[in-house]
Design a protein around this motif. Structure first.
Motif, PDB file in Angstrom:
ATOM      1  N   GLU A  32      37.050  49.970  33.980  1.00  0.00           N
ATOM      2  CA  GLU A  32      37.240  49.484  35.306  1.00  0.00           C
ATOM      3  C   GLU A  32      38.462  49.487  35.924  1.00  0.00           C
ATOM      4  O   GLU A  32      39.710  49.605  34.954  1.00  0.00           O
ATOM      5  N   ARG A  33      38.717  49.904  36.987  1.00  0.00           N
ATOM      6  CA  ARG A  33      39.909  50.159  37.645  1.00  0.00           C
ATOM      7  C   ARG A  33      40.457  49.326  38.930  1.00  0.00           C
ATOM      8  O   ARG A  33      39.599  48.949  39.638  1.00  0.00           O
ATOM      9  N   LEU A  34      41.905  48.882  39.057  1.00  0.00           N
ATOM     10  CA  LEU A  34      42.306  48.748  40.004  1.00  0.00           C
ATOM     11  C   LEU A  34      42.619  49.489  41.204  1.00  0.00           C
ATOM     12  O   LEU A  34      43.343  50.592  40.773  1.00  0.00           O
ATOM     13  N   ALA A  35      42.299  49.417  42.297  1.00  0.00           N
ATOM     14  CA  ALA A  35      42.474  50.121  43.521  1.00  0.00           C
ATOM     15  C   ALA A  35      42.501  49.855  45.246  1.00  0.00           C
ATOM     16  O   ALA A  35      41.785  48.498  44.841  1.00  0.00           O
ATOM     17  N   CYS A  36      42.531  50.532  45.977  1.00  0.00           N
ATOM     18  CA  CYS A  36      42.264  50.115  47.481  1.00  0.00           C
ATOM     19  C   CYS A  36      41.900  51.242  48.208  1.00  0.00           C
ATOM     20  O   CYS A  36      41.824  52.444  47.470  1.00  0.00           O
ATOM     21  N   GLU A  37      41.306  51.094  49.279  1.00  0.00           N
ATOM     22  CA  GLU A  37      40.621  52.228  50.208  1.00  0.00           C
ATOM     23  C   GLU A  37      41.867  53.029  50.823  1.00  0.00           C
ATOM     24  O   GLU A  37      41.792  54.255  50.852  1.00  0.00           O
ATOM     25  N   ASP A  38      42.893  52.155  51.246  1.00  0.00           N
ATOM     26  CA  ASP A  38      44.068  52.981  51.930  1.00  0.00           C
ATOM     27  C   ASP A  38      45.062  52.254  52.003  1.00  0.00           C
ATOM     28  O   ASP A  38      44.990  50.933  51.623  1.00  0.00           O
ATOM     29  N   ILE A  76      45.056  54.401  45.778  1.00  0.00           N
ATOM     30  CA  ILE A  76      43.550  54.996  45.977  1.00  0.00           C
ATOM     31  C   ILE A  76      43.191  55.556  44.938  1.00  0.00           C
ATOM     32  O   ILE A  76      42.222  56.220  45.037  1.00  0.00           O
ATOM     33  N   HIS A  77      44.005  55.771  43.734  1.00  0.00           N
ATOM     34  CA  HIS A  77      43.878  57.097  43.042  1.00  0.00           C
ATOM     35  C   HIS A  77      42.897  56.715  41.620  1.00  0.00           C
ATOM     36  O   HIS A  77      42.715  57.405  40.785  1.00  0.00           O
ATOM     37  N   PHE A  78      42.599  55.436  41.441  1.00  0.00           N
ATOM     38  CA  PHE A  78      41.759  54.857  40.432  1.00  0.00           C
ATOM     39  C   PHE A  78      42.621  55.033  39.029  1.00  0.00           C
ATOM     40  O   PHE A  78      41.908  55.563  38.019  1.00  0.00           O
ATOM     41  N   ASP A  79      43.931  55.172  39.261  1.00  0.00           N
ATOM     42  CA  ASP A  79      44.751  55.126  38.118  1.00  0.00           C
ATOM     43  C   ASP A  79      45.075  53.808  37.322  1.00  0.00           C
ATOM     44  O   ASP A  79      45.494  54.127  36.199  1.00  0.00           O
ATOM     45  N   ALA A  80      44.929  52.817  37.675  1.00  0.00           N
ATOM     46  CA  ALA A  80      45.299  51.557  36.834  1.00  0.00           C
ATOM     47  C   ALA A  80      43.840  50.959  36.343  1.00  0.00           C
ATOM     48  O   ALA A  80      43.131  50.635  36.984  1.00  0.00           O
ATOM     49  N   VAL A  81      44.201  51.037  34.893  1.00  0.00           N
ATOM     50  CA  VAL A  81      43.168  50.564  34.050  1.00  0.00           C
ATOM     51  C   VAL A  81      43.168  49.032  33.916  1.00  0.00           C
ATOM     52  O   VAL A  81      44.266  48.388  33.777  1.00  0.00           O
ATOM     53  N   VAL A  82      42.176  48.355  34.164  1.00  0.00           N
ATOM     54  CA  VAL A  82      42.484  46.944  34.487  1.00  0.00           C
ATOM     55  C   VAL A  82      42.525  46.176  33.077  1.00  0.00           C
ATOM     56  O   VAL A  82      43.417  45.330  33.013  1.00  0.00           O
ATOM     57  N   LYS A  83      41.536  46.667  32.156  1.00  0.00           N
ATOM     58  CA  LYS A  83      41.909  46.110  30.823  1.00  0.00           C
ATOM     59  C   LYS A  83      42.197  47.159  30.033  1.00  0.00           C
ATOM     60  O   LYS A  83      41.554  48.207  29.588  1.00  0.00           O
ATOM     61  N   ILE A  84      43.263  46.912  28.987  1.00  0.00           N
ATOM     62  CA  ILE A  84      43.702  47.791  28.171  1.00  0.00           C
ATOM     63  C   ILE A  84      43.045  47.702  27.155  1.00  0.00           C
ATOM     64  O   ILE A  84      42.727  46.769  26.317  1.00  0.00           O
ATOM     65  N   ARG A 121      50.063  46.485  53.345  1.00  0.00           N
ATOM     66  CA  ARG A 121      48.935  45.951  54.411  1.00  0.00           C
ATOM     67  C   ARG A 121      47.642  46.560  54.118  1.00  0.00           C
ATOM     68  O   ARG A 121      47.034  47.226  54.370  1.00  0.00           O
ATOM     69  N   THR A 122      47.198  46.216  52.578  1.00  0.00           N
ATOM     70  CA  THR A 122      46.182  46.748  51.893  1.00  0.00           C
ATOM     71  C   THR A 122      45.324  45.654  51.310  1.00  0.00           C
ATOM     72  O   THR A 122      45.782  44.407  51.100  1.00  0.00           O
ATOM     73  N   ASP A 123      44.238  45.735  50.748  1.00  0.00           N
ATOM     74  CA  ASP A 123      43.512  44.817  49.726  1.00  0.00           C
ATOM     75  C   ASP A 123      42.999  45.568  48.478  1.00  0.00           C
ATOM     76  O   ASP A 123      42.548  46.829  48.698  1.00  0.00           O
ATOM     77  N   TYR A 124      43.264  44.959  47.575  1.00  0.00           N
ATOM     78  CA  TYR A 124      42.846  45.563  46.093  1.00  0.00           C
ATOM     79  C   TYR A 124      41.579  44.997  45.850  1.00  0.00           C
ATOM     80  O   TYR A 124      41.169  44.092  46.020  1.00  0.00           O
ATOM     81  N   ASN A 125      40.949  45.838  44.715  1.00  0.00           N
ATOM     82  CA  ASN A 125      39.406  45.639  44.172  1.00  0.00           C
ATOM     83  C   ASN A 125      39.547  46.067  42.907  1.00  0.00           C
ATOM     84  O   ASN A 125      40.244  46.977  42.548  1.00  0.00           O
ATOM     85  N   ILE A 126      38.693  45.738  42.251  1.00  0.00           N
ATOM     86  CA  ILE A 126      38.023  46.355  40.747  1.00  0.00           C
ATOM     87  C   ILE A 126      37.265  47.433  41.156  1.00  0.00           C
ATOM     88  O   ILE A 126      35.999  46.705  41.786  1.00  0.00           O
ATOM     89  N   TYR A 127      36.973  48.495  40.694  1.00  0.00           N
ATOM     90  CA  TYR A 127      35.969  49.363  40.794  1.00  0.00           C
ATOM     91  C   TYR A 127      35.608  49.883  39.194  1.00  0.00           C
ATOM     92  O   TYR A 127      36.108  49.833  38.201  1.00  0.00           O
ATOM     93  N   THR A 128      34.266  50.136  39.065  1.00  0.00           N
ATOM     94  CA  THR A 128      33.706  50.526  37.993  1.00  0.00           C
ATOM     95  C   THR A 128      33.293  51.558  37.920  1.00  0.00           C
ATOM     96  O   THR A 128      32.728  52.198  38.915  1.00  0.00           O
ATOM     97  N   SER A 129      33.726  52.630  37.153  1.00  0.00           N
ATOM     98  CA  SER A 129      33.273  54.033  36.868  1.00  0.00           C
ATOM     99  C   SER A 129      31.766  54.030  36.604  1.00  0.00           C
ATOM    100  O   SER A 129      31.381  53.596  35.673  1.00  0.00           O
ATOM    101  N   LYS A 130      30.843  54.871  37.291  1.00  0.00           N
ATOM    102  CA  LYS A 130      29.604  55.166  37.202  1.00  0.00           C
ATOM    103  C   LYS A 130      29.308  55.889  35.750  1.00  0.00           C
ATOM    104  O   LYS A 130      28.268  55.716  34.974  1.00  0.00           O
ATOM    105  N   ASP A 131      30.130  56.501  35.368  1.00  0.00           N
ATOM    106  CA  ASP A 131      30.013  57.434  34.329  1.00  0.00           C
ATOM    107  C   ASP A 131      30.736  56.718  33.042  1.00  0.00           C
ATOM    108  O   ASP A 131      29.803  56.556  31.937  1.00  0.00           O
ATOM    109  N   SER A 132      31.742  55.909  32.835  1.00  0.00           N
ATOM    110  CA  SER A 132      32.432  55.464  31.675  1.00  0.00           C
ATOM    111  C   SER A 132      32.138  54.075  31.536  1.00  0.00           C
ATOM    112  O   SER A 132      32.421  53.275  30.539  1.00  0.00           O
ATOM    113  N   GLY A 133      32.121  53.340  32.717  1.00  0.00           N
ATOM    114  CA  GLY A 133      31.970  51.911  32.818  1.00  0.00           C
ATOM    115  C   GLY A 133      33.452  51.352  32.708  1.00  0.00           C
ATOM    116  O   GLY A 133      33.484  50.047  33.024  1.00  0.00           O
TER     117      GLY A 133
END
Length: 642
Positions: A154-160, A178-186, A140-152
């Motif tokens: 990109e991670r797959l994550a959701c808010e809750d 929620i943990h920013f643990d999934a790297v989008v591009k290997i 019951r969530t929606d995923y997004n791609i997030y970009t790190s301000k520090d390293s650039g």
């Protein structure tokens, strides 16, 4: 056609706001950390992309875990030292059959049947691959791609995310969420070893310049206030040279950190000639751990050289085991190490996504990566010292609690776990201070001011956290001459947790501290509730250590020096217990908090940070030097009597 996560960047990303959950669902986790470090992208997410999902199952009997540990660790218990077997550990804490069945039934109801998922060897994880659309519907969530301000990156994550209400008690947490643990591009290209930082940060600092290039110097005890050597430490803490090989001592390092044998040999020839040239640790490679020598620099060799030079020399002829963790591609973290020494724990792994900010995933899909996963392949040493740390504020609470419970289980097996408390006083790694009270949101100030930032695992109540002291300038070293809190180059990490409650063994010490020495800071600066775990527990010298580094002698500073030194003293105690037919001491804290007299009380110095003077060393326990520094002879007498 199903597409891999590597395709996500090119095709999608939407706004990540969790979809409304039906009444039968409840929110399981909501992101409360690193809110200012990641930016949502606004492109559309491909719902057919595949992600590997891991569900951490709730283990049985953890509510009794504290009592189990006290039963084998408290000096008044008739079962002190009667540590558990691995089989008993697994049987006691394995998830209940109901937990596994309930989660599998839920998955089947959502189209993820037995053929698509598997239960890990440890029975603590359920793993499966699913499309983004399937996982979003399931949680019951929606995923997004997030970009790190520090390293650039990109991670797959959701808010809750949410789970059925009846399953909440059966699930610890789920990844990737929620943990920013999934790297989008290997990334297939090997990381630059010179600039790359480890997942968990070593504490060692170096002062510019070397002691000397030659190896024929002498360091008399009269110079211990400027040059710390093994002989200085033996006098300070009243312990002898090692004579036995009847216990085990482990040092944990994270690739690309690596010792250089020539540096160890230089140290031996200069300071400990009783250690034969070529003496090296037992090498346990975990998840592709390797001693890289392509790049040589203090940032890559200083931590390992320090830890091993002192650990080996202080306990020789006892052998020291090096747990070298992580390959050169994705590295590793504490959980990767824990997987390898306890098969009952083994965390998630595998699939198309690598876990970067939290744990590295093995088998490593990167070119040249380690193509296996090490689970329960090594026996834990009787004492294990680690000189790396996270900030509490960077990690989800559920993640820290699950890992902390693993240290509890290692205590049941008879292992003493030591962690350095940090080198930035009341601030976190690299002097980071939180914006919000309690470090809520995990956001930091750049200017070095703000809320105190405690470290993890130092705040876990089932490890022994080690702070740093220094010899007072112009003072001769003796076993009865107390030092002061370290304020040379580094400041001993310490403070109070924002996550873990105060353990019973520490309650009286912390109450006395607040009663007699209550700090003037407010709740806006630190957790002054008096109900959370304080750290460190103990201290040892952390300034002016002479080491062999990159072919020369240098001076290093840090709780990275303090922890392996304290661990060496406990190893020597274990050896004497072995001579007397007794087992290892295991979890230290219940005994040491009842025996303040076995420590040299530190009553001067501070641990400044976050725009403040930090805490001040006072009589009794304090949140920068703990109980103080050890007196081996007094501790030995106590432990031989139990």
């Amino acid at each position: 056609m199903k597409l891999t996560v590597a395709y996500l960047v090119a095709t999608f990303v939407a706004l990540c706001v969790a979809a409304p959950a039906p009444s039968s669902y409840v929110v399981h986790e909501k992101r409360e950390t690193q809110l200012d470090k990641w930016i949502k992208r606004d492109s559309k997410l491909n719902k057919d992309s595949i992600v590997p999902v891991s569900i951490g199952l709730t283990q049985r009997n953890l509510d009794n875990g504290h009592d189990f540990l006290m039963d084998v660790s408290h000096p008044d218990s008739p079962n002190f030292g009667k540590h558990w077997s691995m089989d008993k550990l697994k049987a006691t804490f394995a998830p209940a059959p109901e937990t596994i069945a309930s989660v599998k039934s839920w998955l089947a109801e959502n189209g993820i049947e037995d053929g698509r998922h598997k239960v890990s060897q440890s029975e603590t994880w359920v793993k499966f691959d699913a499309t983004v659309a399937e996982v979003e519907a399931l949680l019951r969530t929606d995923y997004n791609i997030y970009t790190s301000k520090d390293s650039g990156e990109e991670r797959l994550a959701c808010e809750d995310y949410s789970v059925p209400a009846h399953l909440k008690q059966h699930i610890d947490f789920i990844t990737p969420t929620i943990h920013f643990d999934a790297v989008v591009k290997i990334t297939k290209k090997k990381r630059d070893l010179v600039t790359r930082s480890p997942r968990v940060r070593p504490s060692t600092q170096i002062k510019s310049g070397q002691v000397a290039a030659q190896s024929d110097l002498s360091f008399p005890l009269s110079t211990c206030d400027t040059y710390i050597t093994p002989d200085c430490l033996r006098v300070l803490y009243n312990f002898p040279n090692g004579t036995l090989n009847k216990s085990s001592y482990g040092i944990v390092e994270y690739t690309p950190q690596a010792y250089l044998q020539d540096d160890l040999n230089l140290f031996y020839s200069t300071l400990t000639p009783y250690v034969p040239q070529g003496t090296a640790p037992i090498f346990d490679s975990i998840d592709g751990g390797v001693l890289q020598t392509t790049e040589e620099d203090f940032s890559l060799n200083g931590e390992s050289d320090l830890d091993l030079e002192y650990a080996i020399s202080l306990v020789y002829p006892q052998k020291v085991t090096l747990y070298q963790t992580g390959d050169l591609e994705v590295g590793a973290s504490f959980n990767n190490f824990l997987d390898a020494i306890d098969g009952s724990y083994c965390t998630s792994g595998g699939g198309d996504v690598t876990v970067d900010d939290l744990d590295s995933t093995y088998p490593d899909p990167a070119a040249g990566g380690y193509k296996s996963k090490d689970c329960g392949i090594y026996k834990p040493a009787a004492v294990i010292s680690t000189s790396y740390a996270y900030n509490e504020a960077d990690l989800p609470a559920a993640y820290m609690v699950r890992q902390c419970n693993e240290y509890l289980k290692l205590g049941l097996l008879g292992t003493t776990i030591l962690y350095s408390s940090g080198d930035y006083g009341v601030a976190g790694n690299s002097g980071q201070c939180c914006v919000n009270p309690g470090c809520e949101g995990g956001t930091y100030n750049d200017g070095g001011s703000g809320t105190f930032n405690p470290s993890f695992p130092g705040t876990c109540p089932y490890i022994t956290s080690v702070g740093a002291t220094q010899v007072k300038s112009g003072t001769a070293v003796t076993a009865t001459q107390p030092e002061e809190a370290c304020e040379t180059v580094i400041y001993s990490g310490g403070g109070f947790s924002n996550v873990f409650p105060i353990p019973a063994y520490q309650l009286l010490a912390v109450e006395a501290y607040f009663l007699l020495h209550k700090p003037t800071y407010t709740s806006a600066q630190y957790n002054n509730s008096r109900v959370t775990r304080g750290f460190p527990d103990v201290s040892a010298n952390g300034a002016n250590y002479v080491i062999g580094i990159n072919g020369q002698l240098g001076l290093v500073y840090g709780t990275s020096a303090s922890s392996p030194t304290f661990g060496s003293i406990i190893t020597l105690i274990n050896e004497q217990r072995a001579v007397n037919g007794k087992g290892s001491v295991g979890f230290l804290n219940p005994v040491i908090y009842l025996n303040h007299g076995a420590f040299n009380d530190i009553t001067s110095g501070g641990n400044q940070g976050c725009g403040t003077a930090g805490f001040t060393a006072v009589a009794g326990w304090d949140p920068l030097t703990g109980l103080g520094t050890p007196n081996y002879q007094k501790l030995l007498k106590i432990y031989l009597a139990i």
